[in-house]
Design a protein around this motif. Structure first.
Motif, PDB file in Angstrom:
ATOM      1  N   ARG A 101      -9.297   5.613  -3.666  1.00 42.17           N
ATOM      2  CA  ARG A 101      -9.776   5.109  -4.950  1.00 42.17           C
ATOM      3  C   ARG A 101      -8.874   5.560  -6.086  1.00 42.17           C
ATOM      4  NH1 ARG A 101     -14.855   3.622  -5.677  1.00 42.17           N
ATOM      5  NH2 ARG A 101     -13.932   2.847  -7.612  1.00 42.17           N
ATOM      6  N   HIS A 102      -8.283   6.732  -5.919  1.00 40.78           N
ATOM      7  CA  HIS A 102      -7.358   7.252  -6.918  1.00 40.78           C
ATOM      8  C   HIS A 102      -6.143   7.813  -6.199  1.00 40.78           C
ATOM      9  CE1 HIS A 102     -10.510   7.045 -10.049  1.00 40.78           C
ATOM     10  NE2 HIS A 102     -11.319   7.455  -9.091  1.00 40.78           N
ATOM     11  N   THR A 127      -7.994   0.511  -6.589  1.00 38.20           N
ATOM     12  CA  THR A 127      -7.309   1.795  -6.450  1.00 38.20           C
ATOM     13  C   THR A 127      -6.563   2.046  -7.752  1.00 38.20           C
ATOM     14  OG1 THR A 127      -6.994   1.664  -4.049  1.00 38.20           O
ATOM     15  CG2 THR A 127      -5.477   3.072  -5.285  1.00 38.20           C
ATOM     16  N   ARG A 128      -6.856   3.181  -8.362  1.00 37.57           N
ATOM     17  CA  ARG A 128      -6.145   3.525  -9.598  1.00 37.57           C
ATOM     18  C   ARG A 128      -4.926   4.337  -9.237  1.00 37.57           C
ATOM     19  NH1 ARG A 128      -6.931   3.305 -14.844  1.00 37.57           N
ATOM     20  NH2 ARG A 128      -9.047   2.535 -14.578  1.00 37.57           N
ATOM     21  N   SER A 144       2.009   2.137 -12.689  1.00 37.31           N
ATOM     22  CA  SER A 144       0.683   2.710 -12.942  1.00 37.31           C
ATOM     23  C   SER A 144      -0.262   1.592 -13.356  1.00 37.31           C
ATOM     24  CB  SER A 144       0.760   3.765 -14.041  1.00 37.31           C
ATOM     25  OG  SER A 144       1.543   4.863 -13.637  1.00 37.31           O
ATOM     26  N   THR A 175      -1.585   6.235 -10.462  1.00 36.98           N
ATOM     27  CA  THR A 175      -0.905   6.858 -11.591  1.00 36.98           C
ATOM     28  C   THR A 175       0.433   7.381 -11.110  1.00 36.98           C
ATOM     29  OG1 THR A 175      -3.007   7.500 -12.591  1.00 36.98           O
ATOM     30  CG2 THR A 175      -1.024   8.610 -13.390  1.00 36.98           C
ATOM     31  N   LEU A 178      -4.376  -0.475 -12.062  1.00 38.72           N
ATOM     32  CA  LEU A 178      -5.445  -0.656 -11.085  1.00 38.72           C
ATOM     33  C   LEU A 178      -5.002  -1.735 -10.104  1.00 38.72           C
ATOM     34  CD1 LEU A 178      -8.824  -0.744 -13.051  1.00 38.72           C
ATOM     35  CD2 LEU A 178      -8.392   0.546 -10.977  1.00 38.72           C
ATOM     36  N   ARG A 203     -13.533   0.307 -15.523  1.00 37.07           N
ATOM     37  CA  ARG A 203     -12.977   0.986 -14.354  1.00 37.07           C
ATOM     38  C   ARG A 203     -13.592   0.533 -13.030  1.00 37.07           C
ATOM     39  NH1 ARG A 203     -10.137   5.956 -15.592  1.00 37.07           N
ATOM     40  NH2 ARG A 203      -9.886   6.100 -17.827  1.00 37.07           N
TER      41      ARG A 203
END
Lengths: 112, 112
Positions: free
Chosen positions: B9-10, B107-108, B86, B110, B88, A41
């Motif tokens: 980041r998310h 940046t993840r 979805s 989803t 990274l 990650r």
């Protein structure tokens, strides 16, 4: 067939062992070769960057390039548990083609 | 040493929504690259910019666009998001297009 082939592992070795990671490629236009380390990650971290055939050493890491065989290797000496990560080889062609083409990555675990 | 900064980041979005990812390169770096990494896959090149001009383009969907601004930061705009987006998303920067690429933390994204 992928342009860059890399054994996905997983690979487990005892602490202190020498680790050998390898990639082969088919595109003769590739001129620059890199090894990245990626923890889970996290972003890939540049370890080695080479251009010429031959060996390049940096601390416990040695990168080896054989352009005639289209084969690159990364050797890790005195492996440590902190070396446990996924190792990605990457390469790119010469001027005007900047994108990196990655191998699939080898998951490495160093057993204390 | 300063590294590549990515924000957020998310990110969690729903299908058909829009997302904007930002990348701040290492100081003095004038070249920015975007990569997409799906689960268990290697990073795939999307697009790159050098001195605010698009310099190379990979497998970037038409729903995505990107630009580099006068301060060299870059933004990746993603519209009509699909579940398959979805992943990274990594930004990398270099001191010119012929030099080593240093990756950010990613940046993840989803999409639900």
């Amino acid at each position: 067939q992928k342009e860059v082939e890399q054994d996905p592992g997983p690979l487990s070795v005892p602490e202190g062992a020498i680790v050998s990671l390898n990639c082969t490629y088919s595109n003769s236009a590739f001129q620059y070769f890199m090894w990245y380390r990626q923890y889970s990650r996290k972003g890939p971290e540049l370890l080695m960057y080479t251009y010429s055939s031959g060996n390049k050493e940096d601390g416990r890491f040695t990168a080896q390039v054989d352009k005639s065989s289209k084969y690159i290797s990364l050797f890790i000496r005195d492996s440590q548990p902190s070396d446990s990560a996924t190792y990605l080889c990457a390469m790119r062609a010469n001027f005007g083609n900047e994108k990196l083409t990655f191998g699939t990555g080898t998951r490495l675990t160093i057993i204390p | 040493a300063a590294g590549v900064i990515q924000s957020p980041r998310h990110l969690i979005k729903e299908k058909r929504e829009t997302a904007t990812l930002k990348c701040y390169p290492i100081p003095r770096h004038d070249t920015v690259y975007w990569y997409q990494q799906g689960p268990g896959q290697d990073p795939q090149f999307l697009i790159s910019f050098y001195e605010k001009m698009q310099s190379d383009k990979g497998s970037i969907p038409d729903r995505f666009s990107a630009q580099q601004f006068s301060d060299y930061h870059s933004e990746l705009n993603m519209s009509s998001l699909e579940l398959g987006d979805s992943a990274l998303y990594f930004c990398a920067s270099s001191l010119g297009p012929q030099h080593e690429q240093y990756f950010g933390p990613g940046t993840r994204l989803t999409v639900t």
